[in-house]
Structure formats: C-alpha cells, structure tokens
Design a protein around this motif. Structure first.
Motif, PDB file in Angstrom:
ATOM      1  N   TRP A  68      66.448  52.934 -38.002  1.00 51.48           N
ATOM      2  CA  TRP A  68      66.027  51.683 -37.373  1.00 51.48           C
ATOM      3  C   TRP A  68      64.610  51.757 -36.828  1.00 51.48           C
ATOM      4  N   ASP A  69      64.172  52.946 -36.413  1.00 51.43           N
ATOM      5  CA  ASP A  69      62.846  53.100 -35.804  1.00 51.43           C
ATOM      6  C   ASP A  69      61.849  53.787 -36.731  1.00 51.43           C
ATOM      7  N   ARG A  70      62.209  53.896 -37.990  1.00 47.04           N
ATOM      8  CA  ARG A  70      61.354  54.528 -39.008  1.00 47.04           C
ATOM      9  C   ARG A  70      61.055  55.996 -38.686  1.00 47.04           C
ATOM     10  N   GLY A  71      61.922  56.625 -37.911  1.00 42.64           N
ATOM     11  CA  GLY A  71      61.785  58.048 -37.607  1.00 42.64           C
ATOM     12  C   GLY A  71      60.930  58.386 -36.393  1.00 42.64           C
ATOM     13  N   TRP A  72      60.402  57.383 -35.719  1.00 46.44           N
ATOM     14  CA  TRP A  72      59.516  57.642 -34.581  1.00 46.44           C
ATOM     15  C   TRP A  72      60.228  58.263 -33.386  1.00 46.44           C
ATOM     16  N   SER A  73      61.496  57.972 -33.171  1.00 47.80           N
ATOM     17  CA  SER A  73      62.187  58.540 -32.004  1.00 47.80           C
ATOM     18  C   SER A  73      62.262  60.063 -32.079  1.00 47.80           C
ATOM     19  N   ALA A  74      62.221  60.623 -33.268  1.00 45.69           N
ATOM     20  CA  ALA A  74      62.237  62.078 -33.410  1.00 45.69           C
ATOM     21  C   ALA A  74      60.914  62.697 -32.965  1.00 45.69           C
ATOM     22  N   LEU A  75      59.854  61.902 -32.908  1.00 45.71           N
ATOM     23  CA  LEU A  75      58.535  62.408 -32.534  1.00 45.71           C
ATOM     24  C   LEU A  75      58.108  62.024 -31.125  1.00 45.71           C
ATOM     25  N   ALA A  76      58.752  61.039 -30.538  1.00 49.31           N
ATOM     26  CA  ALA A  76      58.326  60.512 -29.239  1.00 49.31           C
ATOM     27  C   ALA A  76      59.026  61.230 -28.095  1.00 49.31           C
ATOM     28  N   SER A  77      58.263  61.498 -27.034  1.00 49.29           N
ATOM     29  CA  SER A  77      58.856  62.147 -25.864  1.00 49.29           C
ATOM     30  C   SER A  77      59.463  61.121 -24.910  1.00 49.29           C
ATOM     31  N   ALA A  78      59.038  59.870 -25.004  1.00 46.90           N
ATOM     32  CA  ALA A  78      59.557  58.790 -24.159  1.00 46.90           C
ATOM     33  C   ALA A  78      60.302  57.797 -25.049  1.00 46.90           C
ATOM     34  N   PRO A  79      61.135  56.962 -24.445  1.00 45.38           N
ATOM     35  CA  PRO A  79      61.822  55.948 -25.249  1.00 45.38           C
ATOM     36  C   PRO A  79      60.805  55.041 -25.946  1.00 45.38           C
ATOM     37  N   ILE A  80      61.177  54.561 -27.110  1.00 50.10           N
ATOM     38  CA  ILE A  80      60.304  53.667 -27.853  1.00 50.10           C
ATOM     39  C   ILE A  80      60.928  52.277 -27.922  1.00 50.10           C
TER      40      ILE A  80
END
Length: 74
Positions: free
Chosen positions: A31-43
């Motif tokens: 759903w987030d195009r994989g960004w949650s795996a790279l982000a330290s804070a919620p997106i």
C-alpha cells in the motif's frame, strides 16, 4: 545495471508522504510502495485517482496539486 545495484538508505526524517495512484503497480504490491520499510517515523499515504501513466494529466494532476499544496503549507 544501476537499477539492479541500487540499494535505498533508510529515511530518518519525519513528514514522509507517499502520493500513489489508485491502481496498484505490479512491481510494488504494498500500500505504501515499500516506504514504511525505510522510514523511521510513521508515513502518510495519499491516494490520487488515475494510474501511473495519468497521474500528471488532468484531472488527476489537479488532485495531486491540491494535496501536495496542503502538505507544503503545513
């Protein structure tokens, strides 16, 4: 070759917003195009009508511009 060798680094900042289309891309099933795996804070994820090829065309680009302006003002 560059695409295969690319390894994204974690994003340590805050305020990450993913603008995605309503249609799912075959290579990006999350759903987030994989960004949650790279982000330290919620997106946050904002869904724009249309598809990958039409997101920068009317009327979809108008929705994108409005949502982007909201985040830039904040």
């Amino acid at each position: 070759e560059a695409l295969r060798a690319y390894a994204p680094l974690p994003y340590e900042g805050e305020g990450l917003v993913v603008f995605r289309t309503a249609r799912r891309l075959p290579r990006s099933p999350t759903w987030d195009r994989g960004w949650s795996a790279l982000a330290s804070a919620p997106i946050e994820v904002e869904t724009i009508p249309g598809a990958h090829a039409t997101i920068l065309q009317e009327p979809h680009v108008r929705v994108l511009a409005e949502k982007l302006a909201t985040y830039l003002r904040a």
